[in-house]
Enzyme design. Sequence first.
Site, PDB file in Angstrom:
ATOM      1  N   LYS A  28     -15.039 -18.095   5.446  1.00 38.17           N
ATOM      2  CA  LYS A  28     -16.298 -18.093   5.681  1.00 38.17           C
ATOM      3  C   LYS A  28     -17.397 -17.889   4.579  1.00 38.17           C
ATOM      4  CE  LYS A  28     -16.060 -16.714  10.383  1.00 38.17           C
ATOM      5  NZ  LYS A  28     -16.118 -15.357  11.184  1.00 38.17           N
TER       6      LYS A  28
ATOM      7  N   GLY B  24      -6.403  -8.061   0.182  1.00 33.11           N
ATOM      8  CA  GLY B  24      -6.380  -8.772   1.401  1.00 33.11           C
ATOM      9  C   GLY B  24      -5.517  -9.982   1.373  1.00 33.11           C
TER      10      GLY B  24
ATOM     11  N   GLY C 148     -12.097  -5.215   1.442  1.00 33.36           N
ATOM     12  CA  GLY C 148     -13.620  -4.759   1.474  1.00 33.36           C
ATOM     13  C   GLY C 148     -13.873  -3.895   0.727  1.00 33.36           C
TER      14      GLY C 148
ATOM     15  N   ARG D 281       0.751  -1.121   0.107  1.00 31.32           N
ATOM     16  CA  ARG D 281      -0.053   0.025  -0.036  1.00 31.32           C
ATOM     17  C   ARG D 281       0.732   1.302   0.204  1.00 31.32           C
ATOM     18  NH1 ARG D 281      -5.201  -1.344   4.036  1.00 31.32           N
ATOM     19  NH2 ARG D 281      -6.406  -2.386   2.372  1.00 31.32           N
TER      20      ARG D 281
HETATM   21  C1  3PG Z   1      -8.634  -2.095   5.029  1.00 29.50           C
HETATM   22  O1  3PG Z   1      -7.617  -2.641   5.557  1.00 29.50           O
HETATM   23  O2  3PG Z   1      -9.515  -2.860   4.837  1.00 29.50           O
HETATM   24  C2  3PG Z   1      -8.835  -0.772   4.842  1.00 29.50           C
HETATM   25  O3  3PG Z   1      -7.548   0.058   5.343  1.00 29.50           O
HETATM   26  C3  3PG Z   1      -9.869  -0.281   5.808  1.00 29.50           C
HETATM   27  O4  3PG Z   1      -9.718  -0.536   7.163  1.00 29.50           O
HETATM   28  P1  3PG Z   1     -10.852  -1.046   8.369  1.00 29.50           P
HETATM   29  O5  3PG Z   1     -11.454  -2.233   7.776  1.00 29.50           O
HETATM   30  O6  3PG Z   1     -10.403  -0.973   9.602  1.00 29.50           O
HETATM   31  O7  3PG Z   1     -12.054   0.304   7.993  1.00 29.50           O
END
Ligand code: 3PG
Length: 410
Positions: A207, A359, A384, A45
């Site tokens: 999940k 992720g 997310g 990132r």
């Molecule tokens: C992430 O790592 O998914 C983003 O930086 C958002 O972080 P968060 O899920 O803690 O809001």
Amino acid sequence: MKLTGIRSIEDLAKDGGLANKRVFIRVDYNVPLDKKTGAITDDARIRESLPTLKVAVDAGAKVILASHLGRPKPGKKEGLSLEPAGARLAELTGYEVHLTDDCIGDGPKKVIHDLRAGQICLLENLRFYEEEEKDDENFARQLAELTDIYVDDAFGAAHRAHASVHALPRMIRDRAAGLLMLKELRSLARLLDRPEKPYVAVLGGAKVSDKIAVVESLLNVVDTLCIGGAMANTFLAAQGKKVAASKIEDDKLPLARTILQKARDRGASVLLPVDVVVAKSLDAESGTAVSVDAIPDGTMALDIGPKTVELFGSAIERAKTVFWNGPMGLFESKPFSNGTFEIARIMSRAEGFTVVGGGDSAAAVRAAGDDIAKGMDHISTGGGAALELIEGRKLPGVEALRSSVGEEAS
Ligand code: 3PG
Ligand code: MG
């Protein structure tokens, strides 16, 4: 998804537009840290933010970087300073990066006042204030006081309606997307707006419950959905397979059946593992590949087997569009990493347009090796956020950048 009304930092940099201006760049430096040492374990990132940063520095901006890190509890700051991120940024770029002791107030004001063109400061963790997650207007106003121009490059946080990505941009007329934000949106848009067919999605991870919404919307567009990882166990169990000691979500069995039925109704084919690598415990030193019809009692499935790699792999090779999110097994552990790494390898060599959601799967691709990561058309920095976009949802952080938004900005 349209990018109407969203300017880019390059638009604002034209004709000296950033020169000597205070330019607030919201980045997502929420990087994974080693639990014991606090060291950054994956700096993707930070690296991905460099092109935007370079535009600002070269244009003579006074650069103010801001980010959240982790999910600090009220009053708890330990281990969640952005100091390591600032240090890594300095290391990667050779720029001097001044970390402020706070993100609002007199401390940063003074530092920013003293910044010269092309210099950079990094504000301390925005989430040290609860107001950030509450999208608090007052807090946003205090950030707005520090800046002339707003740039959002934090794609990973774009699904959060938080102050620094939602309330703040509405208060600043000159706002734009950074280059990473635009790259993410353009790449992911190719999956949303009439993706080239055949379209194959590969989903994994722990999940079913985390992936319901994305599975539902993918079933409307994909030709083939490959399901691996622990979530596949629930689907196998829903089909009446004996999964022995494998982890499943009992309460999601009916949902898994509904999803399989929906896929049939929509003419999408769902591929489930035909073989899995099993072991007696998570810390086993080796595993055995068995058919899903012969999982021995007392063992659990921890990876997809070689026949499944072939099955998923041939779908990926034939596809014009591939989206992958979620590892195929317990890839952090060597005996159970083969499925995930093989899928990464096959995808990296595939002809089609290949996108990896953020992720764990992005981390797995980078762990699989540089050439494999380079072979992907896009590896998202958002977990997310990428999933929500694929679900067809609007992201608050993206919407706030449009010129039509915000009274103060009009
Ligand atoms: C992430 O790592 O998914 C983003 O930086 C958002 O972080 P968060 O899920 O803690 O809001
Ligand atoms: Mg390709």
